[in-house]
Design a protein around this motif. Structure first.
Motif, PDB file in Angstrom:
ATOM      1  N   ARG A 187      70.294  43.329  53.024  1.00 24.49           N
ATOM      2  CA  ARG A 187      68.955  42.916  52.136  1.00 24.49           C
ATOM      3  C   ARG A 187      69.264  41.322  52.179  1.00 24.49           C
ATOM      4  O   ARG A 187      68.228  40.277  52.103  1.00 24.49           O
ATOM      5  CB  ARG A 187      69.020  43.616  50.484  1.00 24.49           C
ATOM      6  N   GLU A 188      70.652  40.866  51.248  1.00 28.27           N
ATOM      7  CA  GLU A 188      71.084  39.814  51.196  1.00 28.27           C
ATOM      8  C   GLU A 188      70.950  38.550  52.904  1.00 28.27           C
ATOM      9  O   GLU A 188      70.230  37.483  52.968  1.00 28.27           O
ATOM     10  CB  GLU A 188      72.292  39.117  50.522  1.00 28.27           C
ATOM     11  N   ILE A 189      71.512  39.197  53.313  1.00 31.17           N
ATOM     12  CA  ILE A 189      71.332  38.620  55.264  1.00 31.17           C
ATOM     13  C   ILE A 189      70.524  38.378  55.314  1.00 31.17           C
ATOM     14  O   ILE A 189      69.718  37.669  55.925  1.00 31.17           O
ATOM     15  CB  ILE A 189      72.398  39.574  56.435  1.00 31.17           C
ATOM     16  N   ARG A 190      69.178  39.588  55.363  1.00 31.89           N
ATOM     17  CA  ARG A 190      67.820  39.118  55.681  1.00 31.89           C
ATOM     18  C   ARG A 190      66.733  38.220  54.578  1.00 31.89           C
ATOM     19  O   ARG A 190      65.788  37.622  55.470  1.00 31.89           O
ATOM     20  CB  ARG A 190      66.539  40.463  55.837  1.00 31.89           C
ATOM     21  N   GLU A 191      67.528  38.117  53.218  1.00 27.27           N
ATOM     22  CA  GLU A 191      66.756  37.307  52.101  1.00 27.27           C
ATOM     23  C   GLU A 191      66.999  35.618  52.644  1.00 27.27           C
ATOM     24  O   GLU A 191      66.660  34.834  52.556  1.00 27.27           O
ATOM     25  CB  GLU A 191      67.667  37.321  51.248  1.00 27.27           C
ATOM     26  N   CYS A 192      68.038  35.393  53.272  1.00 24.77           N
ATOM     27  CA  CYS A 192      68.499  34.157  53.857  1.00 24.77           C
ATOM     28  C   CYS A 192      67.705  33.485  55.300  1.00 24.77           C
ATOM     29  O   CYS A 192      67.413  32.553  55.222  1.00 24.77           O
ATOM     30  CB  CYS A 192      70.043  34.393  54.266  1.00 24.77           C
ATOM     31  N   LEU A 193      67.534  34.458  55.992  1.00 27.27           N
ATOM     32  CA  LEU A 193      66.014  34.344  57.315  1.00 27.27           C
ATOM     33  C   LEU A 193      64.783  34.293  56.278  1.00 27.27           C
ATOM     34  O   LEU A 193      63.944  33.160  56.554  1.00 27.27           O
ATOM     35  CB  LEU A 193      66.348  35.707  58.348  1.00 27.27           C
ATOM     36  N   ALA A 194      64.809  34.875  55.695  1.00 25.26           N
ATOM     37  CA  ALA A 194      63.243  35.020  54.188  1.00 25.26           C
ATOM     38  C   ALA A 194      62.936  33.440  54.281  1.00 25.26           C
ATOM     39  O   ALA A 194      62.183  33.386  53.876  1.00 25.26           O
ATOM     40  CB  ALA A 194      63.249  36.253  53.934  1.00 25.26           C
ATOM     41  N   ILE A 195      63.762  33.150  53.754  1.00 25.23           N
ATOM     42  CA  ILE A 195      63.862  31.800  52.471  1.00 25.23           C
ATOM     43  C   ILE A 195      63.583  30.960  53.048  1.00 25.23           C
ATOM     44  O   ILE A 195      62.482  30.166  53.091  1.00 25.23           O
ATOM     45  CB  ILE A 195      65.374  31.670  51.877  1.00 25.23           C
ATOM     46  N   VAL A 196      63.978  30.705  54.770  1.00 21.90           N
ATOM     47  CA  VAL A 196      64.313  29.634  56.073  1.00 21.90           C
ATOM     48  C   VAL A 196      62.988  30.276  56.269  1.00 21.90           C
ATOM     49  O   VAL A 196      61.410  28.890  56.569  1.00 21.90           O
ATOM     50  CB  VAL A 196      64.685  29.841  56.753  1.00 21.90           C
ATOM     51  N   LYS A 197      61.568  31.137  56.920  1.00 24.54           N
ATOM     52  CA  LYS A 197      60.175  31.445  56.850  1.00 24.54           C
ATOM     53  C   LYS A 197      59.465  30.746  55.300  1.00 24.54           C
ATOM     54  O   LYS A 197      58.718  30.029  56.351  1.00 24.54           O
ATOM     55  CB  LYS A 197      60.445  32.531  56.959  1.00 24.54           C
ATOM     56  N   ASP A 198      60.282  31.254  54.758  1.00 24.97           N
ATOM     57  CA  ASP A 198      59.403  31.284  53.185  1.00 24.97           C
ATOM     58  C   ASP A 198      59.172  29.719  52.871  1.00 24.97           C
ATOM     59  O   ASP A 198      57.988  29.565  52.254  1.00 24.97           O
ATOM     60  CB  ASP A 198      59.393  31.676  52.548  1.00 24.97           C
TER      61      ASP A 198
END
Length: 226
Positions: A187-198
């Motif tokens: 989840r935390e790995i995906r969150e790093c990418l989601a932060i960039v997207k948002d």
């Protein structure tokens, strides 16, 4: 000819490696920036109680096959209810996915709160909170939230608060990590990418999937029933 192909392949590999490094550094830089911007806005329940927020915004997560909240969501709800009972805000805004007839996070969330003594009119439901970005966009545009306490697990709060600030909401967060969760690392790995997207979403601010009539969170939550 063979030598030329070898040179081309080497150049392509070098360029690809450089782009990968650049992408990784960009991702890291954005994550560090977002976390630094909002880190002081993650509070304890006691600190959040002093804010006099418009609402406590609880973000949706998975529900079980029987329609009740899963563990991650249950912990978010319990922390949200603790804030409600402490007087952090007189209103709860449940934002989640109700995009299908047979999948309904928000009514599960409202029912959970009502079963624990919260008045129905104090609980608003955002049925189209399909993503963190959309939840914050709609909180500002539909529910006219100006100041809120967001409840989610800590890894998710940085992005949530940053999105809300970008929408003009004076946002704070309280972490709902009541235990360790299976799959936390992924989840935390995906969150790093989601932060960039948002991060880029917050710059360009595309409209969410749905908008609709304004329903101020200062009013009656029963207007969102359905």
């Amino acid at each position: 000819m063979k030598r030329n192909w070898k040179k081309i392949i080497i150049c392509v590999v070098i360029i690809g490696a450089c782009l990968a490094v650049l992408g990784g550094l960009t991702c890291l830089g954005i994550n560090i920036y977002v976390r630094n911007v909002v880190s002081e806005r993650i509070l304890s329940v006691e600190e959040a109680t002093e804010l006099e927020a418009d609402c406590i915004l609880v973000l949706g997560s998975g529900i079980k096959l029987d329609g009740t909240p899963g563990k991650v969501l249950t912990d978010r709800l319990d922390k949200g209810l603790a804030l409600y009972e402490s007087g952090a805000s007189p209103k709860l805004l449940m934002s989640g996915d109700h995009g299908r007839v047979n999948y309904d996070e928000v009514n599960a969330m409202k029912n959970y709160a009502m079963e624990r003594g919260v008045a129905s009119e104090d609980v608003f439901m955002d049925h189209a909170g399909f993503s963190t970005y959309e939840s914050m966009y709609r909180a500002a545009a539909i529910f006219e939230v100006e100041k809120t306490v967001i409840v989610s697990q800590k890894y998710h709060l940085y992005r949530s608060i940053y999105n809300a600030l970008s929408m003009g909401i004076d946002a704070y967060g309280v972490a709902s990590d009541l235990e360790s969760y299976r799959g936390s690392f992924s989840r935390e790995i995906r969150e790093c990418l989601a932060i960039v997207k948002d991060f880029f979403y917050c710059i360009f601010q595309p409209k969410p999937t749905y908008l609709g009539d304004v329903i101020p969170v200062s009013g009656n939550g029963d207007l969102t029933n359905g």
